[in-house]
Design an enzyme around this catalytic site. Structure first.
Site, PDB file in Angstrom:
ATOM      1  N   GLU A   1      -5.723  -2.568   0.289  1.00  0.00           N
ATOM      2  CA  GLU A   1      -7.021  -3.278   0.222  1.00  0.00           C
ATOM      3  C   GLU A   1      -7.141  -4.326   1.327  1.00  0.00           C
ATOM      4  O   GLU A   1      -8.252  -4.688   1.708  1.00  0.00           O
ATOM      5  CB  GLU A   1      -7.220  -3.899  -1.172  1.00  0.00           C
ATOM      6  CG  GLU A   1      -6.431  -5.178  -1.449  1.00  0.00           C
ATOM      7  CD  GLU A   1      -4.960  -4.935  -1.789  1.00  0.00           C
ATOM      8  OE1 GLU A   1      -4.494  -3.783  -1.679  1.00  0.00           O
ATOM      9  OE2 GLU A   1      -4.270  -5.917  -2.151  1.00  0.00           O
TER      10      GLU A   1
ATOM     11  N   HIS B   1      -0.271  -3.092   0.389  1.00  0.00           N
ATOM     12  CA  HIS B   1      -1.590  -3.572  -0.044  1.00  0.00           C
ATOM     13  C   HIS B   1      -2.681  -2.967   0.838  1.00  0.00           C
ATOM     14  O   HIS B   1      -3.158  -3.619   1.768  1.00  0.00           O
ATOM     15  CB  HIS B   1      -1.651  -5.109   0.018  1.00  0.00           C
ATOM     16  CG  HIS B   1      -0.997  -5.785  -1.145  1.00  0.00           C
ATOM     17  ND1 HIS B   1      -1.657  -5.999  -2.343  1.00  0.00           N
ATOM     18  CD2 HIS B   1       0.250  -6.259  -1.317  1.00  0.00           C
ATOM     19  CE1 HIS B   1      -0.844  -6.598  -3.193  1.00  0.00           C
ATOM     20  NE2 HIS B   1       0.329  -6.766  -2.602  1.00  0.00           N
TER      21      HIS B   1
ATOM     22  N   CYS C   1       0.929  -2.080  -5.382  1.00  0.00           N
ATOM     23  CA  CYS C   1       1.928  -3.149  -5.503  1.00  0.00           C
ATOM     24  C   CYS C   1       2.432  -3.271  -6.942  1.00  0.00           C
ATOM     25  O   CYS C   1       3.152  -2.395  -7.405  1.00  0.00           O
ATOM     26  CB  CYS C   1       1.385  -4.469  -4.947  1.00  0.00           C
ATOM     27  SG  CYS C   1       2.739  -5.631  -4.605  1.00  0.00           S
TER      28      CYS C   1
END
Ligand code: MN
Length: 248
Positions: A224, A222, A106
């Site tokens: 994660e 994202h 990001c």
């Protein structure tokens, strides 16, 4: 030995000063076999003598100051932290020079591009009104399925998400989350785009070199937040940690 993964943290000066990092970054690196090491913002001169880690994870956060890529502030940038910009750009340039594996997420992909000499779109909705919505309503979960992304055949991302020979698979498409209003504009020398949203917004960057060049991958989504429920995304973190451990 787990490879050490440096993750810069955010300075939060709005309330009582503190350093912050979303736990999902730490959990994703741990889950992939890495040893996350949270590093606070310190001046580049003080960081110069620090030993090199196995890899560098550049996390999300506020916008990079437009002055860092030679642009005027259009008035749409948010949460600029000049100190963080300066320190992370210096760290990223050192990582690129010394060949540390990098996973940039990001803000991280934007920071990576700026550190290497590229520029950014300051605000997608105002500059490209026909672009799809890259923001996610706050009431949606962090893993919210926002849009598809096309991966360039033969790229690291295509190989990782394709679970094998990306070149043989051809262009692959994956579904991702999306929480950004900026994006890569001019790609920096030495990098190449390897992922795009359906509106043409760049969603992935990699080193523009032979496959044995250091692992440098940036993604605009994202991962994660997707890793806990998506095996292909976990493979991205595993590939990064494996590179940090010396694998090619
Ligand atoms: Mn997006």
């Amino acid at each position: 030995m787990r490879p050490t993964i440096h993750i810069p943290v955010t300075s939060d000066r709005r309330r009582r000063p503190e350093f912050r990092l979303r736990a999902s970054y730490v959990r994703a690196v741990l889950g992939a076999g890495g040893a996350p090491l949270l590093v606070p913002p310190i001046p580049p001169a003080d960081a110069a003598g620090q030993p090199r880690p196995g890899g560098l994870l550049l996390p999300g956060g506020g916008d990079v100051a437009p002055s860092r890529y030679g642009a005027e502030d259009s008035g749409a940038v948010r949460l600029v932290d000049p100190e963080r910009d300066e320190w992370e750009i210096a760290l990223t340039r050192r990582a690129l020079e010394e060949g540390w594996p990098i996973l940039a997420i990001c803000r991280g992909i934007q920071l990576l591009n700026v550190a290497a000499g590229g520029t950014l779109i300051q605000d997608i909705p105002t500059e490209f009104p026909d672009a799809l919505c890259h923001a996610t309503p706050p009431d949606r979960p962090l893993h919210h399925d926002a849009h598809g992304v096309r991966l360039l055949a033969g790229s690291r991302l295509a190989c990782i998400y394709g679970a094998g020979d990306g070149a043989a698979l051809g262009d692959a498409s994956v579904r991702v989350n999306s929480r950004h209003h900026q994006a890569v504009r001019d790609v920096a020398p030495g990098l190449r785009p390897t992922a795009w949203a359906p509106d043409g917004i760049v969603e992935g960057l990699e080193t523009d070199g032979p496959s044995e060049s250091p692992f440098v991958v940036g993604v605009q989504w994202h991962p994660e937040d997707l890793a806990p429920r998506d095996g292909a995304t976990r493979a991205l973190f595993r590939a990064f940690v494996a590179a940090a451990g010396g694998a090619r």
